[in-house]
Each structure stands twice: as structure tokens, then as C-alpha cells.
Motif scaffolding. Structure first.
Motif, short mmCIF file in Angstrom:
data_model
loop_
_atom_site.label_atom_id
_atom_site.label_comp_id
_atom_site.label_asym_id
_atom_site.label_seq_id
_atom_site.Cartn_x
_atom_site.Cartn_y
_atom_site.Cartn_z
N ASP A 116 0.76 -1.39 0.00
CA ASP A 116 -0.03 0.06 0.12
C ASP A 116 0.81 1.31 -0.14
OD1 ASP A 116 -1.56 1.92 2.38
OD2 ASP A 116 -2.82 1.07 0.80
N ASP B 243 -2.89 -11.45 -3.03
CA ASP B 243 -4.08 -10.61 -3.32
C ASP B 243 -4.78 -11.29 -4.87
OD1 ASP B 243 -4.52 -8.77 -1.62
OD2 ASP B 243 -3.75 -7.13 -2.52
N TRP C 114 -8.27 -10.87 -3.74
CA TRP C 114 -8.51 -10.10 -2.79
C TRP C 114 -10.11 -9.79 -2.45
CZ3 TRP C 114 -11.55 -5.95 -4.42
CH2 TRP C 114 -11.77 -6.21 -6.09
N ARG D 177 -9.98 -3.03 -2.52
CA ARG D 177 -8.75 -2.69 -3.10
C ARG D 177 -9.27 -1.66 -4.09
NH1 ARG D 177 -7.36 -5.71 0.26
NH2 ARG D 177 -6.23 -7.39 0.34
N ASP E 13 -4.46 -0.78 0.27
CA ASP E 13 -4.54 -1.92 0.80
C ASP E 13 -3.80 -3.13 0.47
OD1 ASP E 13 -5.87 -0.54 2.84
OD2 ASP E 13 -7.86 -1.47 2.76
N CYS E 14 -3.14 -2.77 -0.76
CA CYS E 14 -2.76 -4.44 -1.31
C CYS E 14 -1.87 -5.10 -0.80
CB CYS E 14 -2.32 -3.89 -2.89
SG CYS E 14 -0.59 -3.22 -2.97
#
Ligand SMILES: *[C@@H]1O[C@H](CO)[C@@H](O)[C@H](O)[C@H]1NC(C)=O
Ligand SMILES: *[C@@H]1O[C@H](CO)[C@@H](O)[C@H](O)[C@H]1NC(C)=O
Ligand SMILES: *[C@@H]1O[C@H](CO)[C@@H](O)[C@H](O)[C@H]1NC(C)=O
Ligand SMILES: *[C@@H]1O[C@H](CO)[C@@H](O)[C@H](O)[C@H]1NC(C)=O
Ligand SMILES: *[C@@H]1O[C@H](CO)[C@@H](O)[C@H](O)[C@H]1NC(C)=O
Ligand SMILES: *[C@@H]1O[C@H](CO)[C@@H](O)[C@H](O)[C@H]1NC(C)=O
Length: 600
Positions: free
Chosen positions: A239, A268, A271, A295, A364-365
Motif C-alpha cells: 500500500d 491478493d 483480494w 482494493r 490496501d494491497c
């Protein structure tokens, strides 16, 4: 008889599934192997409508690359020189990507084709069987014409593959450009004078997702991409990472569109089904697949957010239950969608002759996302001197409105969590070129909702996600007269249910159901000449079971139903298919093409 026996034998090969419920066995999460049947080389396909000029004979064909991707892990892409065929007249171009593979594999893979660093095409690979698989994708790449006329540029293909004593599948890839000389005047006559333009529009509309009308291809395309050593995409691991490029755009640019290409991998890959970190911590799980289930790829110019993408959940051919995707892969798996963001209102910033940093981050990755973009620019050919520069200014960059709510309620491994996000923005700017002083207004509304529920000590998981977006682009003259209006509505709902249980024989069985859909409605009008529209509804419903033992699935079955329906100004196409256990058992298609293009 022997031959028949052979055909009835089930051939087991190991395929890794990466979607196992956390409850039962987090240790299974990354590598449980699945069985896959297959006795003859299997053709895999993604359901989509044919290109409008698919039946025509290309005026020229350029086989540009033939390569075997063996143990290519960590290697740079393969590059070859591109020069368009000599003495060839063309107006439309298609890229054809053919690949085959035979052998044992650990994963599906992501592959991409770049021309001069511009992302033309991304595909994920099916998981091969010992009897081999092949697939072919033909993509309209006419919108990249300004690149395709260039000589001595580099075409690069990346497909990171692992080949060793255990994994033996080598991908044989052919890339070909097909050039078509379509006579646009060959379309049926219509009482409406702008019929021709409409038909051309339809050709340019991408098979599934296009955020904007592209009546003509851009004059210039600048890659917003990496240096190519690890592929031209930016590899985004967290992120906090920002990736992008500083660019100076020509002073006579009057229109700009950013096309964003994105795919998600590793932790992810799914995700949309990741629980919050608090859930993982509270239950002492070893899973790395957390950070919740929202995401968003953010596009920025210098310090300002100018757009975003919540990507369509493309499920790769090894995803959830690999048996679903045999032989019909998930929506977008073979030809990943890209997403257009209209940047014309921001030309007031970009046209100052200075360098601007265009960059991305993924909210938020987790590791890792592959993101790059193509900046499509239209330049005013009548404005070339230094003193007749295109002028532009932002009138209204609004205050983008963001609402976000997260909640979760867990007791042990059971409970639910929810994320809701709403974004609203409006940007307006004028651009004065030789076409006049035109004001472009871009309004956008995005709604995202994701809910995950766990039952039965985490062994049952239900994911429900909805993404809804509305984009409107209008262009008005200085006197406030409407020149054009485009509206695009898209939504992609997704539900996934999985239930795992321990069987008496020691295997773990996982039942799953999936519904994934892409709907898109587009309307556009020029001046006061009435409006045109197109709509697409493309949905898949899958059901299946697999039994896993010692990370090997010893049994399984799956059914996939897909319904595809497109209605455009010039053509309509519908297809209904059912695939079960590696076979197409029902396939009906209807195609109606008004345009009947002719070649010159
Ligand atoms: C690619 O596949 C298509 C469809 O099967 C076929 O028509 C074409 O000849 C193939 N091209 C190459 C170079 O193998
Ligand atoms: C690629 O092209 C070569 C040469 O035309 C052909 O022999 C081979 O079968 C093709 N492979 C694929 C996967 O299309
Ligand atoms: C491309 O390369 C060829 C061969 O080296 C050369 O003859 C040609 O002039 C080059 N074209 C351009 C536009 O640089
Ligand atoms: C997680 O681990 C901690 C420390 O080892 C322990 O006290 C706690 O009971 C565990 N929680 C669960 C849900 O297993
Ligand atoms: C272009 O039009 C806008 C309003 O539509 C106006 O504010 C602006 O001054 C005009 N620009 C030029 C250079 O005339
Ligand atoms: C195949 O499609 C036809 C027509 O839509 C339908 O009547 C039939 O039940 C389908 N068969 C299967 C096996 O789905």
C-alpha cells in the motif's frame, strides 16, 4: 478395445489450487493439487463476441514472434523488432496470440505483450495437462494505430514460467498482427447521416470494458510503465508504494485518456475474499491473505488524485476450483480488461510544458499487483507553432467525495465483515484548440460493497461483492451548446460460496459455487442527432466439488454455465454455453452484423 480403455482412464495431473478455506486447514491454502482429466489436446476459450471484421481476409499478416517459454522465471521479456509490413494499406489491426502447452504445471501464469512499452494485451494461461492445451485470442488493437505505424520499435512478450524435473510444461507462443483494410463506406446506407461514425465507434468499443468513446485512435501513446527488465509493468507489493513516470506531453494536446492495465497475484489473487487482519490474528492463522476485501488502484497527477479503478475480479484458470475453467475460462482471463480514465479536464495542468508525475498506488494491497498504463493523446495538427499552443484550464476539480465504512463481527472463526465505499467526483476543464474552446465535464459515481461471512468454524465461507460505476462525459462549446455526451454504466456482482469438510477417508472435500457477471451499458450522442447505445451482459455460474488428500485432489467435478449477450448499433451477439467436466455440452450462438464491412 485397448484404445477405448485408454480413453476411459482418468489421467491425473497435479494442479495447484490456491483457494481453500482458512478454517479447515490454513496449511492447504497455498498448495493443494487438483486432478484434471484430459485425453486429447484441449482447446481452451474465453466466451466473447467476434470482432466485426473477423470474417474478412486480412490485407497483410505479420507473424512477429514465435517463442518457447521454458524456464523463464526472473528473466526479462523476450523482445523482437517491430516494423509494419511494407506497402500494406490498413485501417484496423488485430493482435492474435496463440499458445500451446503440454506437461505438468504448478500454476497458471500471467503473460503480457507490449509494443514500445505500451501494454497491448494481458492473458493468463490455462493449467496444462499432459495431453496438452492450446488457446488463441484475437484482440482489436486499432486504438494503438499510432504505434503500429512506427518502424523499428520493440515488441516484448513476458511469460514467467517454471520448468524443472517436476514441472515440465513449456509454453509455445505465436504472436501475429493481422491488418485489415476495411472500407468504412461499405457499411449499409442509412438515412441517418452519422451512421458511419456510429459503426466505427462500435468497432472501437472494446469487447467488454471501455470507459470512453474512441471515434478515432489517439495520435500518440505514451507508456506509463517500468523499464522492462522485469516486464514493463510496475510490481506493486504494498500500500505504501507509489509507482509512475514523469512525462512532458506535447503542447498541442487537446484530448487525453489514461488506459490502466492491472492484474492481481500472490496473496491478493483473491483480494475480494480476504478477511481483515484482525480475524487472522485473533485466530492465530498463518494465512497471509488479509488486509480485508477492498482494493482500489488510484491514479494521481503530482499530488492530485484524478481517478481510480476497482478492477473486475478476473479469476485465473487455476482459481477457486480449476475444474470450473476447463475448457471455458473465466470472464477476462484470456483477454484482461483495461480501464479508461478521461483526463481531458486536467490538460490545464498537463499543458504547462513542465514535467508531471503520473503515478499509481493500490489501496490496501498485498504482494503483488502488476499495474501499468497507456496515456492516449490526441494532438492538434493545425496548432504546431510555438505561439499557437493549445490553451487549457481546469474550471472545477471539485472535492472528490469518498465515503468508507468497515465493520466486522467475529467470534472465533465465525462471523462476518463488510466494507462499503462510495466515491463521487466531477471534473471540468476547457481546452481551446483549432476545434474551438470546448469544455469537458467528467462525472463519476462508484459504489463498492463487499461482505464475507464465515460459518461452521470457518469451513463455510460466503463472499458477496458488488461494484457499480457510472461515468458521464460531456463536451460543450463556449456558448454552452452540447457537442457530445457519453454515459457508461457498469456493474460487476460476484458471489462465491465454499464449504469444506473432512471426509471419513481422510480427504478434505470442498464444495463451491460461483456467480460472476459483467454488465455494461453505454450511450453516446453527438450534437442533437439522437443517441446510440450498446449493452453487454456476460455472466457465469459455476458449481463444483473437489476432494483433496495430502494436497492432491483425488476427485472432482464441475459445471460452468455462461450467458453472453451484446446489443450494439451495428451488431448483436449472444451465446449460451454449458461446460461440464472438461467438455462443452451445450453451445448456442447467434450473431447479427449490420455492418458487413467490405475490404478494398
Ligand atoms: C492461431 O490460431 C488461429 C485459430 O486457431 C489460426 O487460424 C491461426 O492460423 C493460428 N496462427 C498461428 C501463427 O499459429
Ligand atoms: C506457431 O507457429 C508455428 C509455425 O507456423 C507452428 O508450427 C506452431 O504450431 C504454432 N504454434 C501455436 C501454438 O500456434
Ligand atoms: C529502421 O531500420 C531499417 C534497417 O536498419 C532502416 O533502413 C530504416 O531507416 C529504419 N527506420 C527508421 C524510421 O528509423
Ligand atoms: C492464539 O495464540 C495465543 C498464544 O499462543 C493463545 O493464547 C490463544 O489462545 C490462541 N488463540 C486461538 C484462537 O487459538
Ligand atoms: C474558454 O471558455 C471558457 C468558458 O467556457 C472561458 O472561461 C475561457 O476564458 C475561454 N478561454 C479562452 C482562451 O477563450
Ligand atoms: C442445451 O440448450 C438447449 C436450448 O437452450 C436446452 O433446451 C437444453 O436443455 C440444454 N442442454 C443442456 C444439457 O444444458
Amino acid at each position: 478395445m485397448m484404445v477405448n480403455l485408454f480413453f476411459f482412464m482418468m489421467i491425473i495431473i497435479f494442479i495447484i489450487s490456491r483457494f481453500i478455506n482458512v478454517g479447515l486447514s490454513s496449511s492447504l491454502e497455498h498448495d493443494s493439487h487438483l486432478l484434471k482429466r484430459g485425453v486429447v489436446q484441449q482447446k481452451y476459450l474465453e466466451i466473447t463476441r467476434p470482432l466485426p471484421f473477423a470474417n474478412l481476409t486480412p490485407s497483410c499478416t505479420l507473424p512477429i514472434l514465435t517463442h518457447d517459454f521454458g524456464n523463464t522465471m526472473g528473466l526479462p521479456p523476450i523482445s523482437v523488432d517491430y516494423t509494419p509490413p511494407e506497402k500494406c494499406c490498413w485501417k484496423h489491426v488485430a493482435l492474435q496470440f496463440n499458445a500451446s502447452c503440454k506437461g505438468v504445471h504448478e500454476y497458471d501464469r500471467i503473460a503480457a505483450v507490449w509494443l514500445d512499452g505500451v501494454d497491448l494485451f494481458r492473458t493468463s494461461t490455462p493449467e496444462p495437462t499432459v495431453n496438452g492445451v492450446f488457446w488463441t485470442v484475437t484482440k482489436d488493437v486499432t486504438r494503438y494505430s499510432s504505434l503500429l505505424v512506427k518502424e523499428n520499435i520493440s515488441l516484448s512478450v513476458m511469460l514467467e514460467n517454471l520448468v524443472d524435473d517436476v514441472y515440465t510444461g513449456v509454453y509455445h507462443v505465436n504472436v501475429t498482427f493481422l491488418y485489415y483494410d476495411i472500407d468504412d463506406m461499405g457499411v449499409p446506407l442509412s438515412s441517418r447521416s452519422n451512421r458511419k461514425l456510429r459503426l466505427v465507434d462500435d468497432v472501437f468499443v472494446d469487447n467488454r470494458i471501455r470507459g470512453d468513446k474512441q471515434a478515432t485512435a489517439a495520435d500518440l501513446i505514451m507508456p506509463i510503465s517500468g523499464n522492462g527488465g522485469e516486464g514493463f509493468w510496475f510490481r506493486i507489493q504494498s500500500d505504501s508504494e507509489l509507482h509512475g513516470k514523469s512525462v512532458i506531453i506535447p503542447k498541442n494536446t487537446y484530448k487525453a485518456v489514461m488506459e490502466i492495465c492491472v492484474s492481481f497475484h500472490g496473496y491478493d489473487e483473491f483480494w475480494y475474499s480476504n478477511p481483515p487482519d484482525s480475524y487472522i490474528r485473533a485466530n492465530n492463522l498463518t494465512s497471509q491473505r488479509g488486509h480485508g476485501a477492498y482494493r482500489e488502484v488510484l491514479l494521481n497527477i503530482d499530488e492530485n488524485l484524478v481517478g481510480s479503478v476497482v478492477p473486475f475480479p478476473v479469476i485465473y484458470p487455476g482459481g477457486i476450483n480449476p475444474l470450473y475453467w476447463d475448457p471455458v475460462v473465466s470472464i477476462g482471463a484470456f483477454d484482461h480488461p483495461s480501464y479508461d480514465i478521461e483526463l481531458t479536464p486536467f490538460l490545464g495542468v498537463l499543458l504547462d510544458g513542465e514535467s508531471h508525475f503520473l503515478w499509481f498506488k493500490v489501496v490496501d494491497c498485498l504482494p503483488f499487483w502488476l499495474v501499468d498504463a497507456n496515456l492516449h493523446l490526441w494532438v492538434d495538427k493545425q496548432y504546431t507553432g510555438s505561439d499557437c499552443q493549445v490553451q487549457a484550464k481546469i474550471i472545477d476539480s471539485g472535492t472528490p467525495d469518498l465515503e468508507m465504512e468497515r465493520s466486522s463481527d467475529f467470534e472465533g472463526l465465525d462471523g462476518s465483515c463488510e466494507v462499503e465505499m462510495k466515491r463521487k467526483s466531477q471534473y471540468r476543464g476547457w481546452v481551446k484548440s483549432s476545434a474551438g474552446n470546448l469544455t469537458t465535464t467528467v462525472s463519476r459515481q462508484l459504489k463498492f460493497k463487499n461482505k464475507i461471512k464465515f460459518h461452521d468454524k470457518g469451513n463455510e465461507k460466503k463472499v458477496k461483492q458488488k461494484v457499480k460505476e457510472k461515468i458521464e462525459i460531456s463536451v460543450a462549446s463556449e456558448r454552452g451548446i452540447k457537442i457530445s455526451h457519453t454515459s457508461l454504466k457498469r456493474k460487476y456482482p460476484l458471489t462465491i460460496t465454499t464449504k469444506s469438510s473432512k471426509e471419513d477417508d481422510g480427504t478434505i472435500s470442498m464444495l463451491s459455487e460461483l456467480e460472476n457477471e459483467l454488465c455494461e451499458k453505454k450511450k453516446w450522442s453527438e450534437g442533437d442527432s439522437g443517441s446510440c447505445s450498446s449493452s453487454l451482459k456476460n455472466g457465469q455460474k459455476c458449481k463444483g466439488r473437489m476432494n483433496v488428500q495430502d494436497n492432491v485432489v483425488v476427485q472432482g467435478e464441475a459445471t460452468t454455465e455462461q450467458s453472453y449477450s451484446y446489443n450494439g448499433e451495428a451488431s448483436s451477439y449472444s451465446q449460451e454455453i454449458t461446460a461440464a467436466n472438461g467438455r462443452l455440452i451445450n453451445d448456442t450462438a447467434n450473431y447479427f452484423n449490420l455492418a458487413s464491412f467490405s475490404t478494398m
